[in-house]
Scaffold this active site. Structure first.
Site, short mmCIF file in Angstrom:
data_model
loop_
_atom_site.label_atom_id
_atom_site.label_comp_id
_atom_site.label_asym_id
_atom_site.label_seq_id
_atom_site.Cartn_x
_atom_site.Cartn_y
_atom_site.Cartn_z
N HIS A 166 0.94 -1.16 0.15
CA HIS A 166 0.59 0.09 -0.44
C HIS A 166 0.68 1.03 0.14
O HIS A 166 0.86 2.67 0.37
CB HIS A 166 -0.61 -0.17 1.29
CG HIS A 166 -1.51 -1.16 1.82
ND1 HIS A 166 -2.41 -1.60 1.13
CD2 HIS A 166 -0.88 -2.09 1.88
CE1 HIS A 166 -3.40 -2.48 1.64
NE2 HIS A 166 -2.14 -2.88 1.54
N SER A 287 14.06 21.98 -16.18
CA SER A 287 13.27 22.92 -16.11
C SER A 287 13.25 24.08 -16.76
O SER A 287 14.33 24.71 -16.48
CB SER A 287 11.92 23.08 -14.84
OG SER A 287 11.52 24.35 -15.13
N LYS A 293 15.11 22.05 -10.58
CA LYS A 293 14.67 20.50 -11.12
C LYS A 293 15.54 19.33 -11.97
O LYS A 293 16.38 20.44 -12.85
CB LYS A 293 13.72 20.62 -12.01
CG LYS A 293 11.73 21.75 -11.61
CD LYS A 293 11.49 21.02 -10.63
CE LYS A 293 10.62 20.20 -11.36
NZ LYS A 293 9.67 20.28 -11.50
N GLU A 300 8.92 8.51 -16.64
CA GLU A 300 7.48 9.61 -17.17
C GLU A 300 6.94 9.32 -18.54
O GLU A 300 5.84 8.41 -18.37
CB GLU A 300 7.67 10.56 -16.73
CG GLU A 300 7.38 11.52 -15.96
CD GLU A 300 7.95 12.44 -15.55
OE1 GLU A 300 7.25 13.05 -14.87
OE2 GLU A 300 8.62 13.56 -16.10
#
Ligand code: ARG
Length: 468
Positions: A166, A287, A293, A300
């Site tokens: 979980h 970024s 970043k 992704e």
């Protein structure tokens, strides 16, 4: 919407014998597949060369004609490879484009190539050869990925990290164990592609349009020339079957699910909140507005590829469902789906392999995380069962009280004193502290397939042998 001349000249030279006029331009647009099936050119030419050689061996065409066809097809092949082949939409697909060009190159003998053959068995053969190559590419890509995961596992066979259920800290596991879980998944993917490849390796060539042919062809000869194990045993099935593409897509989809799960973990683990791993510059992006970043874009995108791959799978299942035997033009819609899914899968496999090879696991951070969150609570309960003879349910209850006590004080289980322990259960001894450390915890899980470093190393050795 007819913008083509209604003249006999405009009718297709391959099948235009009974046609007085050419197709409407929209008919041509919906009918043509050359825009995408030109990717099958090498398979198409290979299949035609095998067919022509067989026709000559069987005395169906002359040796001279077969020789002219074989050589002419090589000329066409080199034209396509050099990028100066005149692909023509009016010729619909790769099969007719190649044959028409062959006619221009060698003249009359080209017209004998299509003896005892149809585009139906031709396309089924070409596409099978193409998908077979993609199975090989997937097997290769997966092997490289498994090796990358194995290297990670080997480096960190005894590094502890939190194991989750979980996404809540559950029990300590080893980094090696976690990596080996993916080795198992990718190993099953590999075997699915091997298995699909073996099943698809039968030749449709010579099934002709659907019923076989009256010419004395030798299907065993063409099957062998194309590396197939045998000719397909039923001509109707041979031209209408696309199971090989469905199996490839299904295997690709399951593999993409696995890739997406690992990608997701890498996205989470590389976040500032987790810091379990650092991705190399090669696999990160910055970024344009936020200088701090480091984005895990590759992970992704791998996570997202399942969308296209599953989409292609659903699309082809939908196309094939309910089609009557044998060939229907619906089946022309098989190729773009498979092309896109195969491209997506190979790219995702290569990117994941690169990313994993360059990945640094932050060992200290993993261990610190493993040591928090009461990760050894189960070890404590097991100690109560083993040493004090408590039923597991009671041990669970006692441990729950101890976790509550620690939580109330803002400390972890090993930080409690013996007196604290004994306030919950009087028979607990100093010995209990031995099982509260994460290293002891993982070392104790020696059951087959468990997280103990010795077990993990045994699995690594088994896989290395398997891949050798
Ligand atoms: N371009 C067609 C396809 O991809 C080739 C087969 C055409 N056969 C036919 N009977 N029209 O399926």
């Amino acid at each position: 919407m007819t913008d083509r001349p209604d003249s006999k000249d405009a009718a297709n030279s391959m099948w235009g014998g009974r046609f007085a006029a050419g197709p409407d331009s929209i008919m041509e647009a919906i009918n043509a597949s050359i825009g995408f099936d030109q990717r099958l050119y090498a398979q198409d030419i290979r299949g035609s060369r095998a067919h022509a050689a067989m026709l000559a061996a069987q005395g169906i065409i002359s040796d001279n004609d077969a020789k002219a066809i074989g050589e002419g097809l090589l000329t066409v092949l080199s034209e396509i490879e050099a990028g100066n082949f005149p692909f023509r939409t009016a010729l619909e697909d790769i099969h007719m484009n190649v044959e028409a060009r062959l006619k221009e190159v060698i003249g009359e003998p080209a017209g004998r190539l299509h003896t005892g053959r149809s585009r139906n068995d031709q396309v089924a053969t070409d596409f099978r050869l193409w998908v077979r190559d993609q199975c090989d590419a997937a097997i290769q890509g997966l092997t490289a990925l498994i090796r990358a995961a194995l290297s990670q596992a080997e480096a960190g066979a005894d590094w502890v990290m939190p194991g989750f259920t979980h996404l809540q800290t559950a029990q300590p596991v080893t980094w090696g164990h976690h990596m080996m879980a993916y080795v198992e998944m990718f190993g099953r993917d590999l075997s699915r592609f091997q298995d699909a490849r073996e099943r698809m390796n039968e030749s449709p060539l010579g099934a002709a349009a659907l019923a076989g042919t009256g010419y004395p062809i030798d299907r065993h000869m063409t099957a062998a020339a194309l590396g197939f194990d045998a000719p397909m045993a039923n001509s109707l099935d041979a031209v209408s079957d696309r199971d090989f593409a469905l199996e490839f897509l299904s295997s690709a989809t399951i593999c993409a699910v696995h890739l997406s799960r690992l990608a997701e973990e890498l996205v989470i683990w590389s976040s500032a909140q987790f810091r379990f791993v650092s991705m190399s510059d090669k696999w990160s992006t910055g970024s344009s507005i936020m200088p701090q970043k480091r984005n895990p874009d590759a992970a992704e995108l791998i996570r997202a590829k399942i969308g296209r791959i599953l989409g292609a799978t659903v699309a082809l299942f939908t196309v094939m469902k309910g089609l009557p035997l044998a060939y229907s033009k619906d089946m022309q819609e098989d190729k773009e789906q498979v092309f896109d899914a195969a491209d997506s899968l190979m790219l995702a496999l290569a990117a994941m392999t690169g990313m994993l090879s360059d990945l640094t696991a932050n060992r200290d951070r993993l261990e610190a995380a493993a040591s928090s969150g009461f990760s050894t609570a189960t070890d404590l309960a097991d100690w109560l069962v083993r040493e004090l003879g408590l039923p597991f349910r009671d041990a669970h209850h006692v441990t729950g009280s101890l976790v509550g006590l620690a939580e109330g004080r803002g400390v972890d289980l090993p930080d409690l004193t013996l007196a604290d322990m004994q306030s919950v259960h009087g028979q607990i001894t100093q010995d209990v502290f031995n099982v509260l450390g994460v290293h002891n915890s993982v070392a104790s899980r020696q059951s087959y397939g468990g997280t103990a470093p010795a077990q993990v190393r045994a699995q690594i050795a088994r896989w290395k042998e398997k891949l050798a």
